[in-house]
Scaffold this motif. Structure first.
Motif, PDB file in Angstrom:
ATOM      1  N   VAL A  83     -12.283   7.630  -8.792  1.00  9.97           N
ATOM      2  CA  VAL A  83     -10.932   8.113  -8.531  1.00  9.97           C
ATOM      3  C   VAL A  83     -10.297   8.604  -9.829  1.00  9.97           C
ATOM      4  CG1 VAL A  83      -8.647   7.496  -7.655  1.00  9.97           C
ATOM      5  CG2 VAL A  83     -10.695   6.551  -6.566  1.00  9.97           C
ATOM      6  N   LEU A  84     -10.490   7.856 -10.905  1.00 12.40           N
ATOM      7  CA  LEU A  84      -9.984   8.290 -12.208  1.00 12.40           C
ATOM      8  C   LEU A  84     -10.549   9.657 -12.570  1.00 12.40           C
ATOM      9  CD1 LEU A  84      -9.593   6.151 -15.401  1.00 12.40           C
ATOM     10  CD2 LEU A  84     -10.779   8.327 -15.540  1.00 12.40           C
ATOM     11  N   PHE A  85     -11.829   9.870 -12.270  1.00 12.86           N
ATOM     12  CA  PHE A  85     -12.468  11.137 -12.633  1.00 12.86           C
ATOM     13  C   PHE A  85     -11.904  12.294 -11.820  1.00 12.86           C
ATOM     14  CE2 PHE A  85     -15.977  14.268 -12.574  1.00 12.86           C
ATOM     15  CZ  PHE A  85     -16.101  14.465 -13.934  1.00 12.86           C
ATOM     16  N   VAL A  86     -11.535  12.046 -10.566  1.00 12.04           N
ATOM     17  CA  VAL A  86     -10.902  13.095  -9.770  1.00 12.04           C
ATOM     18  C   VAL A  86      -9.574  13.502 -10.428  1.00 12.04           C
ATOM     19  CG1 VAL A  86      -9.851  13.658  -7.548  1.00 12.04           C
ATOM     20  CG2 VAL A  86     -12.007  12.397  -7.626  1.00 12.04           C
ATOM     21  N   GLY A  87      -8.773  12.500 -10.825  1.00  7.19           N
ATOM     22  CA  GLY A  87      -7.545  12.807 -11.541  1.00  7.19           C
ATOM     23  C   GLY A  87      -7.813  13.474 -12.876  1.00  7.19           C
ATOM     24  N   TRP A  88      -8.856  13.018 -13.547  1.00  9.16           N
ATOM     25  CA  TRP A  88      -9.276  13.563 -14.847  1.00  9.16           C
ATOM     26  C   TRP A  88      -9.561  15.062 -14.719  1.00  9.16           C
ATOM     27  CZ3 TRP A  88     -10.264  10.486 -19.313  1.00  9.16           C
ATOM     28  CH2 TRP A  88     -11.011  11.068 -20.330  1.00  9.16           C
ATOM     29  N   GLU A  89     -10.335  15.434 -13.709  1.00 12.02           N
ATOM     30  CA  GLU A  89     -10.648  16.848 -13.491  1.00 12.02           C
ATOM     31  C   GLU A  89      -9.421  17.599 -12.972  1.00 12.02           C
ATOM     32  OE1 GLU A  89     -13.970  18.371 -14.142  1.00 12.02           O
ATOM     33  OE2 GLU A  89     -13.486  16.616 -15.344  1.00 12.02           O
ATOM     34  N   GLY A  90      -8.606  16.901 -12.191  1.00  9.48           N
ATOM     35  CA  GLY A  90      -7.408  17.543 -11.646  1.00  9.48           C
ATOM     36  C   GLY A  90      -6.426  17.953 -12.723  1.00  9.48           C
ATOM     37  N   VAL A  91      -6.194  17.096 -13.730  1.00  8.16           N
ATOM     38  CA  VAL A  91      -5.278  17.492 -14.802  1.00  8.16           C
ATOM     39  C   VAL A  91      -5.887  18.626 -15.626  1.00  8.16           C
ATOM     40  CG1 VAL A  91      -4.055  15.296 -14.965  1.00  8.16           C
ATOM     41  CG2 VAL A  91      -6.112  15.635 -16.336  1.00  8.16           C
ATOM     42  N   GLY A  92      -7.234  18.677 -15.660  1.00  2.07           N
ATOM     43  CA  GLY A  92      -7.876  19.814 -16.319  1.00  2.07           C
ATOM     44  C   GLY A  92      -7.592  21.115 -15.586  1.00  2.07           C
ATOM     45  N   LEU A  93      -7.664  21.069 -14.255  1.00  2.00           N
ATOM     46  CA  LEU A  93      -7.334  22.245 -13.455  1.00  2.00           C
ATOM     47  C   LEU A  93      -5.865  22.626 -13.622  1.00  2.00           C
ATOM     48  CD1 LEU A  93      -7.705  24.339 -11.156  1.00  2.00           C
ATOM     49  CD2 LEU A  93      -7.259  22.474  -9.545  1.00  2.00           C
ATOM     50  N   ALA A  94      -4.982  21.634 -13.504  1.00  2.00           N
ATOM     51  CA  ALA A  94      -3.550  21.919 -13.605  1.00  2.00           C
ATOM     52  C   ALA A  94      -3.181  22.440 -14.989  1.00  2.00           C
ATOM     53  CB  ALA A  94      -2.743  20.660 -13.271  1.00  2.00           C
ATOM     54  N   SER A  95      -3.823  21.898 -16.028  1.00  2.00           N
ATOM     55  CA  SER A  95      -3.535  22.390 -17.377  1.00  2.00           C
ATOM     56  C   SER A  95      -3.985  23.838 -17.528  1.00  2.00           C
ATOM     57  CB  SER A  95      -4.219  21.510 -18.426  1.00  2.00           C
ATOM     58  OG  SER A  95      -5.631  21.637 -18.357  1.00  2.00           O
ATOM     59  N   PHE A 139      -2.063  14.564 -10.195  1.00  2.00           N
ATOM     60  CA  PHE A 139      -3.401  14.246 -10.693  1.00  2.00           C
ATOM     61  C   PHE A 139      -3.341  13.193 -11.808  1.00  2.00           C
ATOM     62  CE2 PHE A 139      -4.869  18.412  -8.872  1.00  2.00           C
ATOM     63  CZ  PHE A 139      -5.810  17.852  -8.014  1.00  2.00           C
ATOM     64  N   MET A 140      -2.301  13.254 -12.646  1.00  2.00           N
ATOM     65  CA  MET A 140      -2.178  12.250 -13.696  1.00  2.00           C
ATOM     66  C   MET A 140      -1.912  10.877 -13.109  1.00  2.00           C
ATOM     67  SD  MET A 140      -2.490  12.038 -16.950  1.00  2.00           S
ATOM     68  CE  MET A 140      -2.428  10.577 -17.997  1.00  2.00           C
ATOM     69  N   LEU A 141      -1.132  10.802 -12.046  1.00  2.00           N
ATOM     70  CA  LEU A 141      -0.888   9.519 -11.389  1.00  2.00           C
ATOM     71  C   LEU A 141      -2.143   9.013 -10.706  1.00  2.00           C
ATOM     72  CD1 LEU A 141       2.649  10.269  -9.940  1.00  2.00           C
ATOM     73  CD2 LEU A 141       2.091   8.573 -11.691  1.00  2.00           C
ATOM     74  N   LEU A 142      -2.925   9.916 -10.139  1.00  2.00           N
ATOM     75  CA  LEU A 142      -4.208   9.522  -9.555  1.00  2.00           C
ATOM     76  C   LEU A 142      -5.111   8.935 -10.629  1.00  2.00           C
ATOM     77  CD1 LEU A 142      -5.497   9.782  -6.682  1.00  2.00           C
ATOM     78  CD2 LEU A 142      -6.646  11.837  -7.527  1.00  2.00           C
ATOM     79  N   THR A 177       0.818  -1.200   0.000  1.00  2.00           N
ATOM     80  CA  THR A 177       0.000   0.000   0.000  1.00  2.00           C
ATOM     81  C   THR A 177       0.859   1.262   0.000  1.00  2.00           C
ATOM     82  OG1 THR A 177      -1.758  -1.138   1.175  1.00  2.00           O
ATOM     83  CG2 THR A 177      -1.786   1.255   1.230  1.00  2.00           C
ATOM     84  N   ASN A 178       1.841   1.312   0.896  1.00  2.00           N
ATOM     85  CA  ASN A 178       2.625   2.530   1.042  1.00  2.00           C
ATOM     86  C   ASN A 178       3.383   2.932  -0.221  1.00  2.00           C
ATOM     87  OD1 ASN A 178       1.733   2.896   3.621  1.00  2.00           O
ATOM     88  ND2 ASN A 178       3.434   1.804   4.566  1.00  2.00           N
ATOM     89  N   PRO A 179       4.125   2.009  -0.881  1.00  2.00           N
ATOM     90  CA  PRO A 179       4.834   2.427  -2.102  1.00  2.00           C
ATOM     91  C   PRO A 179       3.897   2.941  -3.189  1.00  2.00           C
ATOM     92  CG  PRO A 179       5.757   0.391  -1.272  1.00  2.00           C
ATOM     93  CD  PRO A 179       4.534   0.665  -0.464  1.00  2.00           C
ATOM     94  N   LEU A 180       2.749   2.279  -3.398  1.00  2.00           N
ATOM     95  CA  LEU A 180       1.816   2.752  -4.418  1.00  2.00           C
ATOM     96  C   LEU A 180       1.271   4.126  -4.053  1.00  2.00           C
ATOM     97  CD1 LEU A 180      -0.350  -0.298  -5.596  1.00  2.00           C
ATOM     98  CD2 LEU A 180       1.477   0.875  -6.804  1.00  2.00           C
ATOM     99  N   ALA A 181       0.962   4.317  -2.790  1.00  2.00           N
ATOM    100  CA  ALA A 181       0.450   5.620  -2.364  1.00  2.00           C
ATOM    101  C   ALA A 181       1.513   6.700  -2.527  1.00  2.00           C
ATOM    102  CB  ALA A 181      -0.018   5.547  -0.913  1.00  2.00           C
ATOM    103  N   LEU A 182       2.764   6.358  -2.201  1.00  2.00           N
ATOM    104  CA  LEU A 182       3.831   7.342  -2.292  1.00  2.00           C
ATOM    105  C   LEU A 182       4.099   7.772  -3.724  1.00  2.00           C
ATOM    106  CD1 LEU A 182       6.424   6.048   0.329  1.00  2.00           C
ATOM    107  CD2 LEU A 182       5.134   8.185   0.412  1.00  2.00           C
ATOM    108  N   ILE A 183       3.879   6.857  -4.677  1.00  2.00           N
ATOM    109  CA  ILE A 183       4.099   7.225  -6.080  1.00  2.00           C
ATOM    110  C   ILE A 183       3.299   8.471  -6.429  1.00  2.00           C
ATOM    111  CG2 ILE A 183       3.668   6.509  -8.469  1.00  2.00           C
ATOM    112  CD1 ILE A 183       4.312   3.648  -7.582  1.00  2.00           C
ATOM    113  N   ALA A 184       2.057   8.528  -5.967  1.00  2.00           N
ATOM    114  CA  ALA A 184       1.208   9.684  -6.251  1.00  2.00           C
ATOM    115  C   ALA A 184       1.434  10.827  -5.269  1.00  2.00           C
ATOM    116  CB  ALA A 184      -0.265   9.268  -6.232  1.00  2.00           C
TER     117      ALA A 184
END
Length: 631
Positions: free
Chosen positions: A144-156, A132-135, A2-9
């Motif tokens: 969860v994908l949609f949160v990242g989807w909207e997040g990259v929209g915000l960051a872009s 957000f892309m990693l999320l 769990t921890n390594p996968l979480a840390l990636i993001a």
């Protein structure tokens, strides 16, 4: 695990918080650039190292997916919404690309943006984008994908409009943000239908249900169409591609990050992840292939006449995304991801190479004002040459392998392959080789067309930039030998090939090479000769040239059909009638009524005792009459 996968993001998120906090608290000029660079680069690199570790763990476990539940987001009745990361073959490839290419873009940015007063804020935004892309690629559920989807929209939006002091840059950021919201409406509708049918948004569960024939409770075609609408927005397909060329308003590393490794491939990833659904929706898949090939051709024709070095690459990205959707539409999901990976290598190299050219020329972006740079900035030239050859489809380089596979399945796949798909794809491949060679030639070859002031400024970029270009050039050479379709086949089998087409595989392989060389040769013949040759060709093309130069006037059409009518409705209906007359009018009316009432009642307070006594007597008489009437 769990921890390594979480840390990636979470590591890029930590970089965003640190750089964002200190850059804001201390101010852009007071926060040391070296510290901002160290934080901004260390977090993606650490995430890349952890991704390699996770991949080795996945490999050691026989490629059994790694599932990492993090926490429960919400509990509504009996319905649970969990944040869970899911690491399988597909997400492993995407995470490696996002963290790997993302890391070198961060390193490149330390040289390119070094003198920018808001350097700390820029690095913070890059880290946020990566988080957000990693999320998006690690999330197990569509939610969860949609949160990242909207997040990259915000960051872009933040990155495209990074230099928001210029109104055009701010407008480009808004355009990207709003256009993507149109596609997101379709995404949400598809997600709602899936949850209603299955009671879960876990993509692996939904995909297996469709693969097992358990999707009768919902229309696969309708859901697939809604999700594809979302993908057309994020991955810039007809009719929602118009935001991506304008995304060049941001700094060049932003273009490389958005166009090469991350945001624009999100739609391709979504369709590939939901491949079980799309196998049950052949009509939508066919539509996807048609939209993809039309987008590829349309963008390639526009790129033929662009004069801004970044705009040529922008329309090239739209075109290459079209190729990916052709592969998805004919069921070659692994091949589409293969092109995602090779495209990340050579397109990142091209965008960052363009940034190196712009850096060398003090901000000049018009290729008509370049030329003769081959010997002035040799490292940039050779890496740009390799990446150009890769995207053109020269045999042996990364782009040749993935593009050849797409063309083959566009013809031979039993899930929608057709000769006309191959024909349009082949013409587009020829145009790609042509306009990329044109870009290379006008930028680096021939006599210098630079002004004396610009020519005096020319210099090679620092090691932080040229070193990254060298790494990406090597990947553009060797990326095609990775064998991603074979690696993904247990998860996404390649489509069956029509028996009658098998004999054409080898001839088509040679044909792909001939197409690439023909495009390169024609461009060299045209642009190596006198300028009158090209000018005469443009004049003879006449209306066609003006149509391409105007980008088919799609933006103007959208403005006439949607933007100006909606602006008129907003101003004359919502603003004047709704806001001013109804809302303001009601509030102002109540205030005026209260004021008039207060003025009228205030007249009663005269200070006369006789009047007060009279009013009391009248009140008593009125009360007695009222009581007597109701006895």
């Amino acid at each position: 695990m769990t921890n390594p996968l979480a840390l990636i993001a979470l590591l890029p998120l930590l970089g965003f918080l640190l750089n964002g906090t200190f850059a804001t608290a201390l101010g852009g000029n007071r926060f040391p650039h070296k510290i901002a660079a160290a934080i901004g680069c260390a977090m993606p690199i650490a995430a890349f190292v952890l991704t390699i570790q996770a991949f080795l763990t996945l490999q050691g476990g026989g490629y059994e997916p790694l599932v990492a539940p993090l926490y429960r987001w919400a509990l509504v009745g009996d319905h649970r919404f969990d944040i869970t990361f899911y690491f399988d073959r597909l997400s492993a490839i995407m995470t490696l690309v996002v963290t790997g290419v993302g890391s070198v873009i961060h390193i490149y940015s330390t040289g390119y943006m070094h003198d920018d007063k808001s350097f700390g804020r820029f690095m913070a935004y890059l880290n946020l984008f990566l988080f957000f892309m990693l999320l998006l690629v690690l999330g197990r559920s569509l939610l969860v994908l949609f949160v990242g989807w909207e997040g990259v929209g915000l960051a872009s939006y933040l990155l495209i409009g990074f230099w928001f002091d210029d109104a055009a840059n701010a407008a480009a950021g808004r355009k990207a943000f709003i256009t993507n919201r149109i596609g997101d409406a379709g995404f949400l509708l598809g997600m709602f239908l899936l949850y209603r049918a299955f009671g879960t948004l876990d993509m692996d569960t939904i995909t297996m249900a469709f693969a097992a024939g358990q999707g009768a409770m919902v229309s696969a075609g309708l859901v697939g169409l809604f999700l594809f609408i979302g993908a057309t927005g994020k991955s810039a397909q007809i009719p929602l591609y118009v935001w991506l060329p304008d995304a060049m308003a941001g700094p060049t590393p932003v273009s490389a990050l958005i166009h090469a490794a991350t945001m624009v491939t999100a739609g391709v990833y979504l369709v590939a992840r939901m491949s079980g659904l799309y196998l049950q929706a052949p009509d939508v898949s066919q539509l996807m292939a048609v939209v993809g090939v039309l987008t590829a051709f349309l963008a390639a024709t526009i790129a033929l006449v662009q004069t801004d070095i970044t705009k040529v690459l922008a329309y090239s990205t739209v075109s290459q995304l079209g190729f990916m959707f052709v592969a998805l539409g004919v069921g070659a999901y692994g091949v589409a991801i293969f092109h995602v990976v090779t495209h990340a290598f050579f397109k990142a190299c091209l965008f960052l190479g363009a940034g190196s050219v712009i850096h060398a020329l003090g901000g000049e972006q018009d290729i008509r004002k370049m030329g003769g740079l081959r010997t002035r900035i040799p490292i940039t030239f050779w890496t740009f040459l390799i990446a150009t050859a890769a995207i053109a489809g020269i045999p042996g380089l990364a782009g040749f392998f993935s593009k050849d596979e797409i063309l083959w399945f566009a013809l031979a796949s039993e899930r929608g392959g057709a000769p006309w798909l191959w024909g349009m794809g082949a013409v587009t491949a020829f145009l790609t080789a042509f306009y990329m060679t044109r870009l290379l030639w006008l930028t680096f070859f021939g006599a210098s067309r630079m002004s004396h002031e610009v020519e005096h400024h020319v210099h090679e970029s620092p090691l932080s930039m040229t070193g990254v270009l060298g790494v990406l050039a090597l990947l553009s050479i060797g990326g095609g030998y990775i064998g991603i379709p074979h690696f993904l086949e247990p998860l996404m089998p390649l489509p069956p090939v029509a028996a009658s087409m098998s004999q054409y595989h080898t001839p088509l392989l040679y044909g792909s090479a001939m197409i690439a060389f023909a495009g390169v040769g024609l461009a060299v013949w045209l642009y190596r000769g006198p300028a009158s040759r090209v000018d005469g060709l443009a004049r003879s093309a006449g209306p066609v040239y003006r149509l391409l130069e105007g980008k088919y006037f799609v933006d103007e059409l959208y403005a006439a059909l949607f933007v100006r009518p909606l602006a008129w409705v907003s101003e004359h209906v919502f603003l004047r009638i709704g806001d001013r007359m109804i809302i303001d009018g009601t509030l102002n009316g109540l205030a005026a009524f209260a004021q008039r009432s207060a003025g009228w009642l205030g007249r009663v307070q005269t200070g006369s005792l006789q009047l007060y006594a009279l009013l009391v007597m009248l009140g008593m008489v009125g009360a007695l009459l009222w009581s007597w009437r109701h006895v």
